[in-house]
Design an enzyme around this catalytic site. Structure first.
Site, PDB file in Angstrom:
ATOM      1  N   MET A  21       0.853  -1.196   0.000  1.00  0.00           N
ATOM      2  CA  MET A  21       0.000   0.000   0.000  1.00  0.00           C
ATOM      3  C   MET A  21       0.889   1.247   0.000  1.00  0.00           C
ATOM      4  SD  MET A  21      -3.447  -0.917   2.021  1.00  0.00           S
ATOM      5  CE  MET A  21      -2.892  -0.601   3.683  1.00  0.00           C
ATOM      6  N   ALA A  23       4.103   3.877   1.034  1.00  0.00           N
ATOM      7  CA  ALA A  23       4.806   4.354   2.242  1.00  0.00           C
ATOM      8  C   ALA A  23       5.870   3.319   2.624  1.00  0.00           C
ATOM      9  CB  ALA A  23       3.831   4.611   3.392  1.00  0.00           C
ATOM     10  N   HIS A  25       8.915   1.048   3.616  1.00  0.00           N
ATOM     11  CA  HIS A  25       9.995   1.064   4.607  1.00  0.00           C
ATOM     12  C   HIS A  25      10.865  -0.163   4.372  1.00  0.00           C
ATOM     13  CE1 HIS A  25       7.549  -1.961   6.513  1.00  0.00           C
ATOM     14  NE2 HIS A  25       6.549  -1.117   6.638  1.00  0.00           N
ATOM     15  N   GLY A  27      11.002  -2.943   5.694  1.00  0.00           N
ATOM     16  CA  GLY A  27      10.264  -4.216   5.663  1.00  0.00           C
ATOM     17  C   GLY A  27       9.820  -4.538   4.235  1.00  0.00           C
ATOM     18  N   HIS A  28       9.207  -3.540   3.573  1.00  0.00           N
ATOM     19  CA  HIS A  28       8.799  -3.750   2.172  1.00  0.00           C
ATOM     20  C   HIS A  28      10.022  -4.040   1.303  1.00  0.00           C
ATOM     21  CE1 HIS A  28       5.516  -0.853   3.501  1.00  0.00           C
ATOM     22  NE2 HIS A  28       4.812  -1.878   3.042  1.00  0.00           N
ATOM     23  N   GLN A  52     -10.339  -2.425   2.385  1.00  0.00           N
ATOM     24  CA  GLN A  52      -9.874  -3.073   3.612  1.00  0.00           C
ATOM     25  C   GLN A  52      -9.862  -2.126   4.818  1.00  0.00           C
ATOM     26  OE1 GLN A  52      -5.938  -4.069   1.706  1.00  0.00           O
ATOM     27  NE2 GLN A  52      -5.123  -3.645   3.750  1.00  0.00           N
ATOM     28  N   GLY A 138       4.781  -9.850   4.227  1.00  0.00           N
ATOM     29  CA  GLY A 138       5.571  -9.793   5.465  1.00  0.00           C
ATOM     30  C   GLY A 138       4.886 -10.545   6.591  1.00  0.00           C
ATOM     31  N   LYS A 140       4.881  -9.706   9.648  1.00  0.00           N
ATOM     32  CA  LYS A 140       4.349  -8.839  10.703  1.00  0.00           C
ATOM     33  C   LYS A 140       2.816  -8.947  10.719  1.00  0.00           C
ATOM     34  CE  LYS A 140       3.614  -4.629  10.506  1.00  0.00           C
ATOM     35  NZ  LYS A 140       2.178  -4.233  10.536  1.00  0.00           N
ATOM     36  N   ASP A 141       2.232  -9.021   9.529  1.00  0.00           N
ATOM     37  CA  ASP A 141       0.788  -9.236   9.421  1.00  0.00           C
ATOM     38  C   ASP A 141       0.551 -10.743   9.241  1.00  0.00           C
ATOM     39  OD1 ASP A 141      -0.131  -6.429   9.449  1.00  0.00           O
ATOM     40  OD2 ASP A 141       1.178  -6.314   7.710  1.00  0.00           O
TER      41      ASP A 141
HETATM   42  O1  PAF Z   1      -0.156  -5.564   3.786  1.00  0.00           O
HETATM   43  C1  PAF Z   1      -0.555  -4.691   2.982  1.00  0.00           C
HETATM   44  O2  PAF Z   1       0.139  -3.713   2.700  1.00  0.00           O
HETATM   45  C2  PAF Z   1      -1.926  -4.846   2.351  1.00  0.00           C
HETATM   46  O3  PAF Z   1      -2.833  -5.420   3.223  1.00  0.00           O
HETATM   47  C3  PAF Z   1      -1.879  -5.606   1.001  1.00  0.00           C
HETATM   48  C4  PAF Z   1      -1.435  -7.035   1.187  1.00  0.00           C
HETATM   49  C5  PAF Z   1      -0.955  -4.900   0.032  1.00  0.00           C
HETATM   50  C6  PAF Z   1      -3.289  -5.639   0.392  1.00  0.00           C
HETATM   51  O4  PAF Z   1      -3.796  -4.359   0.199  1.00  0.00           O
END
Ligand code: PAF
Length: 284
Positions: A21, A23, A25, A27-28, A52, A138, A140-141
């Site tokens: 999404m 922004a 960091h 982690g991404h 979401q 990741g 983390k989620d």
């Molecule tokens: O983890 C996220 O950034 C979002 O939930 C994802 C997986 C990109 C779906 O919008």
């Protein structure tokens, strides 16, 4: 995006997708780096998915940083950044949703009704558009990653779902795009999440397997931090996310707490080698 994906497939490239999404960091960026190792072509998507976010959540103020995000991605040398418009993803007559029953209603789903329906729907759409061989998320989620893995399995999707380790700040706070919301006092207080998980890790090393005792260990640490409003601190099965009483197979210690208006998540993964319940492998 679909045309480009077709070209990549026609050229027999291994295509990896990192849905985000924005922004971005570290982690991404760790997901991108992992994708670059596994794949010959990597696409990242940036889409703040309205489906979401609940009506009282932070969709409007969610951090958006398209310019710096694309610069970071370019610096990592990826092949494609996909930035769809909301109206392209969800035209006026949009009416199809995916729900992974059971697991989506627990924990995060209880506090954020409809959240995982929005996540599953957008991830399925992204996988349909890009048709990657691998897609990266990741840990983390953790619940999100488990739901997406289950969806990919249940719907016979071709993409392999790869779940990558949590990346932490030097003081242990798990990286999250929402960390920018924290004021200095809450930013400092938020390190309690990592310390609570370290307490679980210590208990596990001492041989504790009773889930209640592990939960107490987390809560004891969390309750010392008055700025933390605990949502949940639980030990759950890593596949179903149902509570366990005794830790003898892959499980998570999961935490969610609010600091001011900012809700943060963290977790610790406990895994066992088959046939050896004595020595868990712990990933913080
Ligand atoms: O983890 C996220 O950034 C979002 O939930 C994802 C997986 C990109 C779906 O919008």
């Amino acid at each position: 995006m679909k045309e480009l994906a077709h070209q990549e497939h026609a050229a027999h490239r291994i295509l990896g997708l990192v849905p985000t999404m924005g922004a971005l960091h570290e982690g991404h960026l760790s997901l991108i780096k992992r994708a670059r190792q596994d794949c010959t072509s990597v696409a990242a998507s940036i889409f703040v998915n309205p489906k979401q976010f609940g009506p009282a959540e932070d969709f409007a103020k969610y951090p958006r940083a398209q310019q710096t995000d694309t610069e970071k991605l370019a610096a990592l040398g990826i092949q494609c950044v996909f930035i769809p418009e909301p109206a392209e993803m969800y035209p006026q007559d949009y009416s199809t949703y995916v729900n992974v029953d059971g697991i989506s209603e627990r924990l995060e789903g209880r506090t954020r009704p409809g959240h995982f329906r929005g996540v599953s729907t957008v991830v399925l759409k992204l996988l349909q558009i890009v048709q990657p061989q691998f897609a990266y998320f990741g840990r983390k989620d953790a619940q999100q990653a488990a739901i997406i893995s289950r969806m990919a399995h249940d719907l016979n999707l071709d993409a392999e779902i790869v779940v990558c380790p949590i990346v932490r700040e030097a003081d242990g706070l798990a990286m999250s795009s929402r960390n920018v919301y924290l004021n200095p006092a809450d930013r400092q207080a938020a390190t309690v999440l990592h310390r609570a998980l370290q307490a679980v890790q210590n208990e596990l090393h001492k041989g504790t397997r009773d889930a209640l005792q592990l939960q107490f260990a987390m809560r004891r640490v969390l309750e010392q931090e008055p700025r933390a409003k605990i949502d949940y601190a639980e030990i759950v099965d890593a596949r179903t996310f149902e509570p366990v009483t005794h830790v003898a197979r892959s499980s998570y210690a999961l935490l969610a707490a609010k600091f001011g208006e900012t809700r943060l998540l963290d977790n610790l993964l406990i895994e066992f080698n088959p046939g050896n319940t004595n020595e868990p492998r712990i990933e913080l």
